[in-house]
Design an enzyme around this catalytic site. Structure first.
Site, PDB file in Angstrom:
ATOM      1  N   ARG A  48      15.870   1.570  19.040  1.00 44.95           N
ATOM      2  CA  ARG A  48      16.357   0.193  19.159  1.00 44.95           C
ATOM      3  C   ARG A  48      15.955  -0.663  17.962  1.00 44.95           C
ATOM      4  O   ARG A  48      16.616  -1.660  17.651  1.00 44.95           O
ATOM      5  CB  ARG A  48      15.864  -0.427  20.477  1.00 44.95           C
ATOM      6  CG  ARG A  48      16.616   0.104  21.680  1.00 44.95           C
ATOM      7  CD  ARG A  48      16.004  -0.377  22.964  1.00 44.95           C
ATOM      8  NE  ARG A  48      15.020   0.554  23.501  1.00 44.95           N
ATOM      9  CZ  ARG A  48      14.013   0.217  24.295  1.00 44.95           C
ATOM     10  NH1 ARG A  48      13.839  -1.034  24.647  1.00 44.95           N
ATOM     11  NH2 ARG A  48      13.189   1.134  24.765  1.00 44.95           N
ATOM     12  N   GLU A  60       4.187   1.983  26.786  1.00 44.78           N
ATOM     13  CA  GLU A  60       4.068   1.551  28.183  1.00 44.78           C
ATOM     14  C   GLU A  60       4.357   2.693  29.156  1.00 44.78           C
ATOM     15  O   GLU A  60       3.756   2.780  30.208  1.00 44.78           O
ATOM     16  CB  GLU A  60       5.018   0.361  28.442  1.00 44.78           C
ATOM     17  CG  GLU A  60       4.679  -0.398  29.713  1.00 44.78           C
ATOM     18  CD  GLU A  60       5.705  -1.476  30.072  1.00 44.78           C
ATOM     19  OE1 GLU A  60       6.672  -1.679  29.320  1.00 44.78           O
ATOM     20  OE2 GLU A  60       5.526  -2.087  31.130  1.00 44.78           O
TER      21      GLU A  60
HETATM   22  O1  PRP Z   1       4.794  -1.831  22.498  1.00 41.61           O
HETATM   23  P1  PRP Z   1       5.024  -0.458  23.055  1.00 41.61           P
HETATM   24  O2  PRP Z   1       4.326  -0.256  24.376  1.00 41.61           O
HETATM   25  O3  PRP Z   1       4.680   0.608  22.082  1.00 41.61           O
HETATM   26  O4  PRP Z   1       6.560  -0.330  23.422  1.00 41.61           O
HETATM   27  C1  PRP Z   1       7.591  -0.818  22.602  1.00 41.61           C
HETATM   28  C2  PRP Z   1       8.473   0.284  22.123  1.00 41.61           C
HETATM   29  O5  PRP Z   1       9.098   0.930  23.244  1.00 41.61           O
HETATM   30  C3  PRP Z   1      10.494   0.983  23.012  1.00 41.61           C
HETATM   31  O6  PRP Z   1      10.881   2.120  22.311  1.00 41.61           O
HETATM   32  P2  PRP Z   1      11.032   3.588  22.932  1.00 41.61           P
HETATM   33  O7  PRP Z   1       9.861   4.410  22.475  1.00 41.61           O
HETATM   34  O8  PRP Z   1      11.274   3.505  24.399  1.00 41.61           O
HETATM   35  O9  PRP Z   1      12.278   4.182  22.156  1.00 41.61           O
HETATM   36  P3  PRP Z   1      13.826   3.827  22.035  1.00 41.61           P
HETATM   37  O10 PRP Z   1      13.928   2.671  21.066  1.00 41.61           O
HETATM   38  O11 PRP Z   1      14.375   5.086  21.463  1.00 41.61           O
HETATM   39  O12 PRP Z   1      14.391   3.465  23.393  1.00 41.61           O
HETATM   40  C4  PRP Z   1      10.779  -0.239  22.173  1.00 41.61           C
HETATM   41  O13 PRP Z   1      12.009  -0.129  21.482  1.00 41.61           O
HETATM   42  C5  PRP Z   1       9.580  -0.280  21.260  1.00 41.61           C
HETATM   43  O14 PRP Z   1       9.758   0.538  20.108  1.00 41.61           O
HETATM   44  N1  ADE Z   2       9.349  -2.793  29.724  1.00 39.86           N
HETATM   45  C1  ADE Z   2      10.052  -2.363  28.663  1.00 39.86           C
HETATM   46  N2  ADE Z   2      11.371  -2.625  28.571  1.00 39.86           N
HETATM   47  C2  ADE Z   2      12.081  -2.195  27.510  1.00 39.86           C
HETATM   48  N3  ADE Z   2      11.550  -1.479  26.506  1.00 39.86           N
HETATM   49  C3  ADE Z   2      10.250  -1.202  26.570  1.00 39.86           C
HETATM   50  N4  ADE Z   2       9.439  -0.530  25.726  1.00 39.86           N
HETATM   51  C4  ADE Z   2       8.206  -0.521  26.261  1.00 39.86           C
HETATM   52  N5  ADE Z   2       8.167  -1.166  27.419  1.00 39.86           N
HETATM   53  C5  ADE Z   2       9.442  -1.613  27.644  1.00 39.86           C
END
Ligand code: PRP
Ligand code: ADE
Length: 174
Positions: free
Chosen positions: A62, A99
């Site tokens: 994302r 998370e």
């Molecule tokens: O602050 P944090 O607890 O580290 O979480 C935030 C991260 O989690 C999500 O990515 P995700 O790893 O789910 O990957 P995606 O973008 O491929 O959905 C979001 O896009 C951040 O990169």
């Molecule tokens: N609660 C949440 N919603 C969307 N993206 C996330 N990445 C980590 N935690 C998330």
């Protein structure tokens, strides 16, 4: 309501995704609406206009959406921080907790280097694990992290504290 706050209505809550107990903040309604997307990118970048930034880095997946638009707006290049095994050249890797699990990110060893001043952009700051690890990855290549920008910040998860020492800008705080 100010226009930036009104963007909150474009972030959809999905309970129990991807795991029970997680309230997932879905940014796809915001991204698919042209006016909301433009407004979000404009305000995300506002603090960084005129700053000495040589590259924007974004975290897969994302972070690519907003990171690439940010790079375009700032007139600098974009550096993808990718999930393992996706980058074809020699990589530097970092592992971290987030998370709802744990993960790794990789960058090409020549993606940035000494003298680079990098703005890190992601869609969302939760625990800060991804962002903290990304700072380490950029710095391990010899570049400087100038600041971090996020569209969404989940304040209760304390990501900002994990990034103490770095300027952090977020648009929509929940
Ligand atoms: O602050 P944090 O607890 O580290 O979480 C935030 C991260 O989690 C999500 O990515 P995700 O790893 O789910 O990957 P995606 O973008 O491929 O959905 C979001 O896009 C951040 O990169
Ligand atoms: N609660 C949440 N919603 C969307 N993206 C996330 N990445 C980590 N935690 C998330």
């Amino acid at each position: 309501m100010n226009p930036v706050e009104s963007l909150k209505a474009k972030v959809r809550d999905i309970p129990d995704f991807p795991k029970p107990g997680i309230l997932f903040k879905d940014i796809t309604p915001l991204v698919k609406d042209p006016a909301s997307l433009r407004l979000a990118v404009h305000h995300l970048l506002h603090p960084f206009l005129g700053r000495d930034i040589t590259a924007v880095a974004g975290m897969e997946a994302r972070g690519f959406i907003f990171g690439a638009l940010a790079a375009w707006e700032l007139g600098v290049g974009f550096v993808p921080l990718r999930k393992p095994g996706k980058l074809p050249y020699n990589v530097q890797s970092v592992s971290y907790d987030l998370e709802y699990g744990s993960a790794s990110l990789e960058a090409h060893i020549d993606a940035v280097g000494p003298g680079d001043k990098v703005l890190l952009i992601d869609d969302l700051l939760a625990t800060g694990g991804t962002a903290q690890a990304s700072c380490g990855l950029i710095e391990s290549l010899g570049a400087e992290v100038v600041a971090l920008g996020f569209v969404v910040e989940l304040e209760a998860l304390g990501g900002r504290e994990k990034l103490a020492g770095y300027p952090v800008h977020s648009l929509l705080r929940f």
